[in-house]
Design an enzyme around this catalytic site. Structure first.
Site, short mmCIF file in Angstrom:
data_model
loop_
_atom_site.label_atom_id
_atom_site.label_comp_id
_atom_site.label_asym_id
_atom_site.label_seq_id
_atom_site.Cartn_x
_atom_site.Cartn_y
_atom_site.Cartn_z
CB VAL A 181 -0.95 0.01 1.21
CG1 VAL A 181 -1.75 1.31 1.25
CG2 VAL A 181 -1.89 -1.19 1.17
CG ASP A 200 9.17 -0.12 5.88
OD1 ASP A 200 9.78 -0.96 6.58
OD2 ASP A 200 8.21 -0.43 5.16
CB ALA A 259 -2.14 1.24 8.39
NE ARG A 260 -4.30 -4.57 10.28
CZ ARG A 260 -4.68 -4.60 9.01
NH1 ARG A 260 -5.18 -3.50 8.45
NH2 ARG A 260 -4.55 -5.69 8.29
CG ASP A 284 -11.01 3.04 6.43
OD1 ASP A 284 -12.22 3.34 6.31
OD2 ASP A 284 -10.56 1.92 6.14
CD GLU A 289 -12.01 -0.62 13.26
OE1 GLU A 289 -12.52 -1.61 12.68
OE2 GLU A 289 -11.01 -0.04 12.83
CG HIS A 308 -11.83 -1.21 9.02
ND1 HIS A 308 -11.31 -1.74 10.16
CD2 HIS A 308 -11.00 -1.62 8.02
CE1 HIS A 308 -10.22 -2.44 9.89
NE2 HIS A 308 -10.01 -2.38 8.59
CB ALA A 310 -9.24 1.48 3.19
#
Length: 346
Positions: A181, A200, A259-260, A284, A289, A308, A310
């Protein structure tokens, strides 16, 4: 002529049975399979824990009944539990059409000689596009002005300098994570004229667009007018962006997370929006949740929120169906599986 293989297609209202059957027939021909169908209720009925697995749809009882005599199961959400495995000795392949087979007990499947496969990267393009959509919406405050127009207002005051939005062109955008992504987002942002930084430790600079720089997280935070999260959630990355990291961003930055939820401290994010450290945020995914009624984000300004979604595109459902059907056909032909998640018979 070989006997057709009994297969259960256990789709839902996203990865449809029709898509799975069409993909199976395209991969191996309709004569190769004897198809039985089970339709699961997700997303009209939320997923949840079933037995020892999480994020599953339907019940063990209905899956056991549907799997009688079945060797191959294609699904997105069906629960593969110890109870199901004990009751279904004919099952040999359980192909999960999602990015992670969290609805399958991998250890139990290996013990029973059942191979589990999944569909990594199925939603990479969709998530990258959603990230860009949220980023642009937050930077230009599109939801807020949309609501204003619907309410009957025509606010030319939005042209006042202090009220205007931000541009991607010329901005420095920091991406935390550069996998499937993040790399797509980097490519799109570069095309739009942004300066892109990546933090990263596993990034391959050669796989990133020309001009993208890989830096350490402190340098990325100090320079990024937009921060977008694309890392996996691991013990090392849980809570990676908290109050100190948000304070390290230039004042008036934008934060995006598709992402998370566990990567980001949402209470600290709400505080940074309230005090003006952040211009806006677009999200998102969340720490809880669905988002609770008393969540601190609900009172925070300048937010763009989606539930959520995406990975919710028709192309994702179609691609996921093709990926698991291809795995089933490899298994039928005795070829190695590409996306195996556990041990078990080949």
């Amino acid at each position: 002529m070989e006997e057709p293989i009994q297969v259960l297609v256990a789709g839902d209202h996203f990865v449809l049975n029709r898509l799975l059957i069409e993909a199976l027939e395209a991969a191996g021909g309709s004569a190769a399979w004897r198809v039985r169908e089970l339709e699961l209720p997700w997303p009209h009925v939320p997923f949840g824990p079933v037995g020892e697995v999480v994020e599953a749809s339907g019940s063990e009882e209905e899956l056991i009944e549907a799997l009688a005599g079945v060797r191959v199961c294609l699904t997105q959400m069906a629960p593969l539990t110890r109870r199901v495995l004990r009751a279904c000795p004919d099952l040999e392949l359980f192909a999960v059409s999602r990015g992670g087979p969290v609805n399958a007990d991998l250890a139990a499947a290996a013990e029973h000689g059942v191979a589990v496969t999944y569909a990594p990267g199925r939603n990479a393009a969709s998530t990258a596009e959603h990230t860009l959509a949220l980023m642009l919406a937050a930077m230009r405050r599109i939801p807020q002005v949309h609501a204003s127009v619907l309410a009957g207002r025509w606010e030319s005051s939005q042209y006042a300098y202090e009220a205007t939005g931000l541009e991607i062109e010329g901005a420095t955008v920091g991406l935390v994570g550069a996998g499937a992504v993040g790399a797509r987002v980097a490519t799109a942002l570069t095309a739009l004229g942004a300066r892109v930084l990546v933090a990263d430790p596993y990034a391959d600079p050669a796989a990133l667009p020309a001009g993208v720089r890989v830096v350490e997280l402190p340098e990325l935070l100090a320079s990024s007018e937009v921060l977008s999260l694309h890392a996996r959630l691991t013990p090392e990355t849980a809570g990676l962006i908290g109050a100190a990291e948000l304070a390290a961003l230039p004042r008036g930055a934008v934060v995006v997370n598709c992402a998370r939820g566990g990567l980001l401290d949402y209470r600290a994010l709400a505080a940074a929006l309230h005090d003006g450290q952040l211009f806006a945020a677009a999200l998102d995914v969340y720490d809880v949740e669905p988002l609770p009624a008393d969540h601190p984000l609900r009172g925070a300004p300048h937010l763009v929120l989606t539930p959520h979604l995406a990975g919710a595109s028709r192309a994702v459902a179609e691609r996921a169906a093709r990926m698991v059907a291809a795995e089933a056909d490899r298994w039928r032909r005795g070829e190695p599986l590409l996306h195996r998640a556990n041990g078990g018979r080949p």
